[in-house]
Design a protein around this motif. Structure first.
Motif, PDB file in Angstrom:
ATOM      1  N   LYS A 204      60.846  56.811  17.906  1.00 36.21           N
ATOM      2  CA  LYS A 204      61.329  55.706  18.733  1.00 36.21           C
ATOM      3  C   LYS A 204      60.972  54.403  18.035  1.00 36.21           C
ATOM      4  N   GLU A 205      61.709  53.367  18.337  1.00 35.07           N
ATOM      5  CA  GLU A 205      61.349  52.044  17.843  1.00 35.07           C
ATOM      6  C   GLU A 205      61.843  50.984  18.808  1.00 35.07           C
ATOM      7  N   ALA A 206      61.186  49.831  18.756  1.00 30.13           N
ATOM      8  CA  ALA A 206      61.578  48.714  19.616  1.00 30.13           C
ATOM      9  C   ALA A 206      61.273  47.418  18.887  1.00 30.13           C
ATOM     10  N   MET A 207      62.124  46.412  19.115  1.00 30.13           N
ATOM     11  CA  MET A 207      61.946  45.106  18.511  1.00 30.13           C
ATOM     12  C   MET A 207      61.673  44.061  19.591  1.00 30.13           C
ATOM     13  N   SER A 208      60.955  43.015  19.198  1.00 29.62           N
ATOM     14  CA  SER A 208      60.661  41.951  20.151  1.00 29.62           C
ATOM     15  C   SER A 208      60.776  40.598  19.454  1.00 29.62           C
ATOM     16  N   LYS A 209      61.436  39.658  20.137  1.00 28.34           N
ATOM     17  CA  LYS A 209      61.545  38.282  19.644  1.00 28.34           C
ATOM     18  C   LYS A 209      60.881  37.385  20.688  1.00 28.34           C
ATOM     19  N   GLN A 210      59.586  37.166  20.494  1.00 27.17           N
ATOM     20  CA  GLN A 210      58.801  36.389  21.451  1.00 27.17           C
ATOM     21  C   GLN A 210      58.540  34.984  20.898  1.00 27.17           C
ATOM     22  N   SER A 211      58.618  34.007  21.788  1.00 26.90           N
ATOM     23  CA  SER A 211      58.306  32.627  21.397  1.00 26.90           C
ATOM     24  C   SER A 211      58.090  31.804  22.660  1.00 26.90           C
ATOM     25  N   PHE A 212      57.460  30.664  22.500  1.00 28.01           N
ATOM     26  CA  PHE A 212      57.418  29.680  23.573  1.00 28.01           C
ATOM     27  C   PHE A 212      57.375  28.292  22.941  1.00 28.01           C
ATOM     28  N   ILE A 213      57.841  27.309  23.697  1.00 25.34           N
ATOM     29  CA  ILE A 213      58.048  25.974  23.140  1.00 25.34           C
ATOM     30  C   ILE A 213      56.940  25.031  23.571  1.00 25.34           C
ATOM     31  N   ILE A 214      56.399  24.303  22.600  1.00 29.52           N
ATOM     32  CA  ILE A 214      55.373  23.293  22.849  1.00 29.52           C
ATOM     33  C   ILE A 214      56.007  21.928  22.640  1.00 29.52           C
ATOM     34  N   THR A 215      56.035  21.105  23.678  1.00 34.92           N
ATOM     35  CA  THR A 215      56.485  19.719  23.558  1.00 34.92           C
ATOM     36  C   THR A 215      55.403  18.836  24.142  1.00 34.92           C
ATOM     37  N   ARG A 216      55.222  17.681  23.542  1.00 33.34           N
ATOM     38  CA  ARG A 216      54.151  16.789  23.996  1.00 33.34           C
ATOM     39  C   ARG A 216      54.660  15.352  24.062  1.00 33.34           C
ATOM     40  N   PRO A 217      54.765  14.800  25.260  1.00 38.17           N
ATOM     41  CA  PRO A 217      55.133  13.381  25.380  1.00 38.17           C
ATOM     42  C   PRO A 217      53.927  12.515  25.029  1.00 38.17           C
ATOM     43  N   SER A 218      53.761  12.250  23.734  1.00 42.67           N
ATOM     44  CA  SER A 218      52.560  11.552  23.286  1.00 42.67           C
ATOM     45  C   SER A 218      52.923  10.588  22.182  1.00 42.67           C
ATOM     46  N   ALA A 219      51.910  10.150  21.461  1.00 44.67           N
ATOM     47  CA  ALA A 219      52.135   9.234  20.349  1.00 44.67           C
ATOM     48  C   ALA A 219      52.791   9.924  19.166  1.00 44.67           C
ATOM     49  N   ASP A 220      52.802  11.255  19.159  1.00 44.17           N
ATOM     50  CA  ASP A 220      53.458  11.979  18.064  1.00 44.17           C
ATOM     51  C   ASP A 220      54.943  11.657  18.073  1.00 44.17           C
ATOM     52  N   SER A 221      55.468  11.268  16.924  1.00 42.65           N
ATOM     53  CA  SER A 221      56.859  10.831  16.870  1.00 42.65           C
ATOM     54  C   SER A 221      57.808  11.925  16.440  1.00 42.65           C
ATOM     55  N   SER A 222      57.289  13.119  16.116  1.00 44.58           N
ATOM     56  CA  SER A 222      58.162  14.207  15.698  1.00 44.58           C
ATOM     57  C   SER A 222      57.456  15.532  15.912  1.00 44.58           C
ATOM     58  N   GLY A 223      58.238  16.610  15.811  1.00 43.02           N
ATOM     59  CA  GLY A 223      57.643  17.931  15.929  1.00 43.02           C
ATOM     60  C   GLY A 223      56.621  18.198  14.840  1.00 43.02           C
ATOM     61  N   MET A 224      56.882  17.719  13.631  1.00 43.49           N
ATOM     62  CA  MET A 224      55.940  17.948  12.538  1.00 43.49           C
ATOM     63  C   MET A 224      54.618  17.236  12.785  1.00 43.49           C
ATOM     64  N   GLU A 225      54.668  16.040  13.340  1.00 46.18           N
ATOM     65  CA  GLU A 225      53.416  15.339  13.641  1.00 46.18           C
ATOM     66  C   GLU A 225      52.640  16.070  14.729  1.00 46.18           C
ATOM     67  N   THR A 226      53.349  16.588  15.716  1.00 45.77           N
ATOM     68  CA  THR A 226      52.684  17.398  16.741  1.00 45.77           C
ATOM     69  C   THR A 226      51.978  18.582  16.099  1.00 45.77           C
ATOM     70  N   PHE A 227      52.664  19.249  15.169  1.00 46.85           N
ATOM     71  CA  PHE A 227      52.088  20.416  14.491  1.00 46.85           C
ATOM     72  C   PHE A 227      50.886  20.011  13.635  1.00 46.85           C
ATOM     73  N   LEU A 228      51.011  18.947  12.866  1.00 50.67           N
ATOM     74  CA  LEU A 228      49.933  18.532  11.968  1.00 50.67           C
ATOM     75  C   LEU A 228      48.707  18.053  12.738  1.00 50.67           C
ATOM     76  N   ASN A 229      48.919  17.490  13.918  1.00 55.45           N
ATOM     77  CA  ASN A 229      47.804  17.004  14.733  1.00 55.45           C
ATOM     78  C   ASN A 229      47.160  18.103  15.582  1.00 55.45           C
ATOM     79  N   MET A 230      47.732  19.302  15.565  1.00 55.94           N
ATOM     80  CA  MET A 230      47.222  20.406  16.369  1.00 55.94           C
ATOM     81  C   MET A 230      46.026  21.039  15.657  1.00 55.94           C
ATOM     82  N   PRO A 231      44.871  21.169  16.307  1.00 53.61           N
ATOM     83  CA  PRO A 231      43.703  21.809  15.679  1.00 53.61           C
ATOM     84  C   PRO A 231      44.013  23.237  15.243  1.00 53.61           C
TER      85      PRO A 231
END
Length: 268
Positions: A204-231
């Motif tokens: 038997k086999e099974a596949m999974s495509k799991q994800s969730f979205i992180i958005t932050r209404p903050s001083a970060d001006s882009s998704g990349m800045e949000t990622f780079l500022n994430m510990p």
């Protein structure tokens, strides 16, 4: 005559029960190994919007991981999911440092003739553990399906574990009406195979495509800045969360049937 018929029926039932008992004693009960080959790297996909309608999908960056932290998390999550279905089942958890198995993790099942050495090595590992079956966790490559409220987004292909970053997409939180620019999406695109330990046949086999979205209404001006500022600890936590969700759904699909004897599987 009627009494004789009852006696014969009773004798027949006893013989049947005796045959079933002997069959059960001589037939090994399933035992399992759990092996993860999905945690050796984290992928980073960056989707950048350009002037007008043009977009650019940056080349995928794949960073190797020497620490088996995600493979360990995967097999522990698989064990927990399996035991929820079959309390008391026997499982042995495995990780490996063999690069050949990582490189051949999907193709050794899909193109067996091209990976005889890798398959022989995996059979040897499973034989030494004395198990009849194995759950093998590998990466799964597919187009992204990153869910917003009324649609899905994403471009290119995702595989294994990582982060998808849309640098400029505009999103709105429907609860508090705050808006954000850019999003970070931890993802786990995984496949789990239930295999026969002796032959490596996929049962038997099974596949999974799991994800969730992180958005932050903050001083970060882009998704990349949000990622780079994430510990880094927060990034690891997000990957573990989406990994565990993926493992839970796939193990549920491949291991829902109760553990039965190996010989009965082969007869069916």
């Amino acid at each position: 005559m009627f009494a004789m018929s009852l006696i014969r029926t009773a004798v027949g039932i006893l013989l049947l029960l005796g045959s079933m008992s002997a069959w059960a004693e001589n037939t090994p009960v399933r035992s399992y190994a759990v092996l993860s080959l999905a945690g050796d790297a984290l992928a980073l996909h960056v989707h950048r919007h350009q002037v007008g309608s043009r977009t650019e999908s940056a080349p995928r960056e794949v960073n190797a991981i020497d620490d088996p932290v995600f493979d360990q998390a995967a097999v522990i999550a698989a064990r927990a999911a399996f035991l929820r279905l079959h309390p008391g089942a026997k499982l042995q958890l495995m990780t490996t440092q063999d690069r050949g198995l990582y490189l051949a993790q999907n193709s050794m099942f899909e193109r067996a003739e091209a990976h005889e050495e890798d398959r022989a090595y995996l059979k040897k590992l499973l034989k030494e553990l004395g198990v009849t079956h194995a759950l093998v966790i590998t990466k799964f490559r597919s187009v992204p399906e990153l869910k917003l409220v009324n649609t899905t987004v994403g471009s290119g292909y995702l595989e294994g574990l990582g982060f998808y970053i849309d640098d400029m997409i505009e999103t709105r939180n429907l609860k508090d009406q705050t808006s954000s620019r850019g999003m970070v999406v931890p993802f786990a695109y995984l496949r789990v195979r239930l295999i026969d330990a002796e032959t490596l046949s996929v049962l038997k086999e099974a596949m999974s495509k799991q994800s969730f979205i992180i958005t932050r209404p903050s001083a970060d001006s882009s998704g990349m800045e949000t990622f780079l500022n994430m510990p880094s600890g927060e990034k690891t936590g997000h990957i573990r969360q989406v990994l565990e969700d993926a493992i839970a759904s796939t193990v549920q699909n491949v291991a829902a049937e109760p553990p039965i004897s190996v010989e009965r599987d082969r007869k069916n």
